[in-house]
Write an enzyme that holds these catalytic residues in place. Structure first.
Site, mmCIF file in Angstrom:
data_model
loop_
_atom_site.group_PDB
_atom_site.id
_atom_site.type_symbol
_atom_site.label_atom_id
_atom_site.label_comp_id
_atom_site.label_asym_id
_atom_site.label_seq_id
_atom_site.Cartn_x
_atom_site.Cartn_y
_atom_site.Cartn_z
ATOM 1 N N LYS A 153 0.827 -1.210 0.000
ATOM 2 C CA LYS A 153 0.000 0.000 0.000
ATOM 3 C C LYS A 153 0.860 1.258 0.000
ATOM 4 O O LYS A 153 0.569 2.229 -0.705
ATOM 5 C CB LYS A 153 -0.929 -0.005 1.218
ATOM 6 C CG LYS A 153 -2.052 -1.025 1.148
ATOM 7 C CD LYS A 153 -2.880 -1.008 2.421
ATOM 8 C CE LYS A 153 -4.005 -2.017 2.376
ATOM 9 N NZ LYS A 153 -4.812 -2.014 3.630
ATOM 10 N N ALA A 179 -1.063 1.032 6.386
ATOM 11 C CA ALA A 179 -1.185 -0.024 7.396
ATOM 12 C C ALA A 179 -2.191 -1.065 6.935
ATOM 13 O O ALA A 179 -3.040 -0.798 6.078
ATOM 14 C CB ALA A 179 -1.611 0.565 8.739
ATOM 15 N N ASP A 180 -2.100 -2.235 7.530
ATOM 16 C CA ASP A 180 -3.093 -3.276 7.291
ATOM 17 C C ASP A 180 -3.174 -4.163 8.526
ATOM 18 O O ASP A 180 -2.153 -4.457 9.154
ATOM 19 C CB ASP A 180 -2.740 -4.129 6.072
ATOM 20 C CG ASP A 180 -3.920 -4.971 5.626
ATOM 21 O OD1 ASP A 180 -4.759 -4.442 4.870
ATOM 22 O OD2 ASP A 180 -4.038 -6.134 6.055
ATOM 23 N N THR A 181 -4.388 -4.563 8.866
ATOM 24 C CA THR A 181 -4.618 -5.384 10.057
ATOM 25 C C THR A 181 -5.176 -6.746 9.660
ATOM 26 O O THR A 181 -6.107 -6.831 8.854
ATOM 27 C CB THR A 181 -5.586 -4.677 11.024
ATOM 28 O OG1 THR A 181 -5.020 -3.428 11.428
ATOM 29 C CG2 THR A 181 -5.844 -5.530 12.264
ATOM 30 N N GLY A 207 0.420 -4.463 10.233
ATOM 31 C CA GLY A 207 1.622 -4.043 9.532
ATOM 32 C C GLY A 207 1.570 -2.549 9.296
ATOM 33 O O GLY A 207 0.507 -2.001 8.980
#
Length: 208
Positions: A62, A77-79, A114
């Protein structure tokens, strides 16, 4: 001179995410993004990929998908929620959410967020933050009520810890804000390491 030098204009902070939770977390820490410019990537996991590496890879992709700017830091970010090696979806249907809650009921699970950032000079940094969460054993009426609330929609693992699902949590080890969607301590350190004036922004009270 450095980016933090008061003689220089403050660099912009661009949040490459459409998540209102991430925007609110940054704003509450005095780091209000100057712009929200989500990037769009293929978020499907690679066969055999584990939850933590998936969260890190998606955050990195991203951040790299944003065209960048010579006066801005890009933050993405990514969850991902995982039970063992299993990756739970970002739930879009009641059936998906119900399956997630049934699986999480009375069990430990892990939430990986992340985070990735790029500076104006194209320096790049990323890391993944793990938090362990344990849910109480959920009764069928509790699951039904949570499904009816609609709070699960679009959430990793089918729940939002900052909302009604906070009542389900027996124990949490790690970053609460990481479970919400952005681990603030680690994010501030990441940005500081790239030269973003985090401390100066906090002193401004988040004003642009």
């Amino acid at each position: 001179m450095t980016l933090a030098d008061p003689a220089l204009p403050r660099p912009r902070l661009i949040l490459a995410s459409a998540s209102p939770r991430r925007f609110d977390l940054l704003s509450g820490a005095g780091l209000s993004p100057d712009a929200v410019e989500p990037t769009h990537i293929d978020e499907h996991e690679i066969p055999g990929e584990l939850p933590g590496p998936l969260a890190l890879r998606l955050a990195q992709e991203k951040a790299m998908a944003h065209p960048g700017s010579d006066d801005a830091f890009i933050l993405a970010a990514d969850t991902v929620v995982g039970v063992g090696r299993r990756i739970l979806p970002k739930t879009e249907t009641e059936a998906e959410a119900r399956r997630c809650l049934d699986l999480l009921s009375g069990r430990n699970h892990r939430v990986f967020t992340g985070i990735a950032a790029r500076g104006p000079d194209n320096r790049f940094a990323a890391r993944v933050v793990e938090t362990r969460v344990k849910f109480k054993r959920l009764s069928q009426p509790e699951i039904d009520a949570y499904i009816a609330s609609g709070e699960w929609r679009g959430k990793a693992g089918g729940y939002a810890i900052q909302g009604r699902a906070g009542c389900f949590v027996i124990n949490l080890i790690g970053s609460f804000t990481g479970v919400v969607g952005l681990p603030l301590y680690e994010t501030a350190n990441l940005l500081t390491g790239l030269g973003y004036p985090v401390t100066a922004r906090m002193g401004e009270g988040g004003s642009a």
